[in-house]
Scaffold this motif. Structure first.
Motif, short mmCIF file in Angstrom:
data_model
loop_
_atom_site.label_atom_id
_atom_site.label_comp_id
_atom_site.label_asym_id
_atom_site.label_seq_id
_atom_site.Cartn_x
_atom_site.Cartn_y
_atom_site.Cartn_z
N ILE A 156 3.58 5.96 -5.65
CA ILE A 156 3.67 6.00 -7.11
C ILE A 156 2.48 6.70 -7.75
CG2 ILE A 156 3.67 4.55 -9.19
CD1 ILE A 156 5.20 2.44 -7.53
N LEU A 157 1.28 6.42 -7.26
CA LEU A 157 0.07 6.90 -7.90
C LEU A 157 -0.22 8.36 -7.56
CD1 LEU A 157 -2.32 3.86 -7.29
CD2 LEU A 157 -1.09 4.43 -9.40
N PRO A 158 -0.78 9.11 -8.50
CA PRO A 158 -1.31 10.44 -8.15
C PRO A 158 -2.37 10.30 -7.07
CG PRO A 158 -1.25 10.13 -10.55
CD PRO A 158 -0.96 8.79 -9.92
N THR A 159 -2.54 11.34 -6.28
CA THR A 159 -3.45 11.26 -5.13
C THR A 159 -4.86 10.85 -5.53
OG1 THR A 159 -2.18 12.91 -3.91
CG2 THR A 159 -4.44 12.55 -3.22
N LYS A 160 -5.40 11.42 -6.60
CA LYS A 160 -6.77 11.08 -7.01
C LYS A 160 -6.88 9.60 -7.37
CE LYS A 160 -8.28 15.65 -8.53
NZ LYS A 160 -8.82 16.46 -9.67
N TRP A 161 -5.87 9.06 -8.03
CA TRP A 161 -5.89 7.65 -8.39
C TRP A 161 -5.77 6.77 -7.15
CZ3 TRP A 161 -2.46 6.81 -13.38
CH2 TRP A 161 -2.95 7.63 -14.39
N VAL A 176 -8.97 6.38 -5.26
CA VAL A 176 -9.87 5.40 -5.87
C VAL A 176 -9.44 3.98 -5.52
CG1 VAL A 176 -10.72 4.44 -8.05
CG2 VAL A 176 -10.55 6.92 -7.76
N VAL A 177 -8.14 3.71 -5.65
CA VAL A 177 -7.61 2.37 -5.36
C VAL A 177 -7.80 2.04 -3.88
CG1 VAL A 177 -5.50 0.97 -5.24
CG2 VAL A 177 -5.96 2.39 -7.25
N ALA A 178 -7.46 2.99 -3.00
CA ALA A 178 -7.57 2.75 -1.56
C ALA A 178 -9.02 2.53 -1.15
CB ALA A 178 -6.98 3.92 -0.79
N ASN A 179 -9.93 3.25 -1.78
CA ASN A 179 -11.34 3.18 -1.41
C ASN A 179 -12.03 1.97 -2.02
OD1 ASN A 179 -13.74 4.02 -0.20
ND2 ASN A 179 -14.34 5.21 -1.99
N ARG A 180 -11.86 1.76 -3.31
CA ARG A 180 -12.64 0.75 -4.03
C ARG A 180 -11.96 -0.61 -4.12
NH1 ARG A 180 -14.96 4.32 -9.18
NH2 ARG A 180 -15.94 5.97 -7.91
N VAL A 181 -10.64 -0.62 -4.15
CA VAL A 181 -9.92 -1.89 -4.32
C VAL A 181 -9.44 -2.43 -2.97
CG1 VAL A 181 -7.97 -3.06 -5.42
CG2 VAL A 181 -9.21 -1.23 -6.65
N PHE A 182 -8.60 -1.66 -2.28
CA PHE A 182 -8.04 -2.12 -1.01
C PHE A 182 -9.03 -2.00 0.15
CE2 PHE A 182 -4.02 -1.35 -3.26
CZ PHE A 182 -3.34 -2.52 -2.96
N ALA A 237 0.83 -1.20 0.00
CA ALA A 237 0.00 0.00 0.00
C ALA A 237 0.87 1.26 0.00
CB ALA A 237 -0.93 0.00 1.21
N MET A 238 1.96 1.24 0.76
CA MET A 238 2.87 2.39 0.78
C MET A 238 3.47 2.63 -0.60
SD MET A 238 4.89 1.87 4.39
CE MET A 238 6.02 3.21 4.04
N ALA A 239 3.81 1.53 -1.30
CA ALA A 239 4.39 1.66 -2.63
C ALA A 239 3.39 2.27 -3.61
CB ALA A 239 4.86 0.30 -3.13
N PHE A 240 2.15 1.77 -3.58
CA PHE A 240 1.12 2.33 -4.45
C PHE A 240 0.88 3.80 -4.15
CE2 PHE A 240 -0.38 -2.04 -5.49
CZ PHE A 240 -0.50 -1.89 -6.86
#
Length: 276
Positions: free
Chosen positions: A249-254, A257-263, A243-246
């Protein structure tokens, strides 16, 4: 100089009466510590644990200390010095959690108390004992700071708790670097960053994707082994690093989305109740 940081050492543990603190105390006794100082605000529970552990022959003593108060920490260190000597190993384990939207936090009961217990207490205690730890180069010294994965990633309903753990991580890592750069390499600082642990503090919280809630035994084993080896940072489970790596790397908006919907990180505290 002995390479074993526990054998014949004086170990001081905060929040030691139950949960992970109790398990650290049991590991210290099993590891051949000379003495163990149990600090907790619950004097009865700490005294009962000390009596139980003392049957092993190790000198285990309980001290009632409210680590949210600097003056109590200073007085507690003086009592330990008088009774047992200067600690060789310090485990900054005491902590509390308040889970709610920031605007619902009481300034004193929630915000100030969380920052005092989770961040300032470790700094105050370490500052009290560190000069003597630096001066005594006869054996390895250890400082184990219990932080949290919440100090590596923002999460709704954890604003003040996360802030306290971000502070813990920043201070702990800086202290480690300072000790090394000034040549005090007999002292190793380890920062432990676990995700949710089933101690009751996070009752109702749900582990994010691929992040099982750890048992206290799993968590303390990882932290203890990291401390023995002088590992700078221990993150558990492995998904915390992912999660720290993502997030890096990812822009905050992306990432949102990943933190909310995927993880499912952002909904992990939705059903939090705590100890009550």
């Amino acid at each position: 100089m002995t390479k074993d940081p526990i054998t014949d050492a004086l170990v001081l543990i905060t929040g030691a009466a139950r949960g992970m603190g109790e398990l650290y105390a049991r590991r210290a006794v099993a590891g051949g510590a000379r003495a163990v100082a149990l600090w907790d605000i619950d004097e009865d529970a700490a005294t009962a644990l000390a009596a139980d552990l003392s049957r092993s022959g190790v000198d285990v003593r309980a001290y009632k200390v409210d680590v949210s108060r600097q003056e109590e920490i200073a007085a507690g260190v003086e009592r330990v010095r008088s009774d047992l000597g200067t600690p060789d190993v310090v485990i900054n384990n005491a902590g509390i959690v308040r889970g709610a939207p920031f605007w619902e936090h009481d300034p004193a009961r929630d915000i100030e108390a969380t920052m005092r217990i989770n961040a300032l207490a470790a700094m105050w205690l370490t500052r009290e004992v560190l000069p003597e730890m630096i001066a005594d180069t006869s054996r390895p010294k250890r400082i184990l700071n219990i932080a949290s994965a919440a100090g590596t990633l923002a999460n709704p309903n954890m604003s003040v708790y996360a802030a306290s753990k971000w502070a813990m991580i920043g201070w702990s890592e800086s202290l480690r670097l300072e000790l090394s750069s000034y040549g005090h390499r007999h002292i190793a600082v380890t920062t432990f960053c676990p995700s949710y642990v089933s101690t009751g503090m996070f009752e109702g919280a749900r582990g994010p994707l691929m992040t099982p809630i750890m048992t206290p035994r799993q968590a303390t084993a990882a932290a203890w082994n990291g401390m023995l080896n002088g590992t700078p940072m221990v993150l558990r489970p492995w998904s915390v690093k992912l999660a720290m790596a993502f997030r890096g790397i990812l822009p905050t908006k992306w990432w949102d989305v990943v933190a909310n919907r995927v993880f499912k990180v952002y909904s992990s505290m939705d059903e939090f109740t705590g100890r009550g």
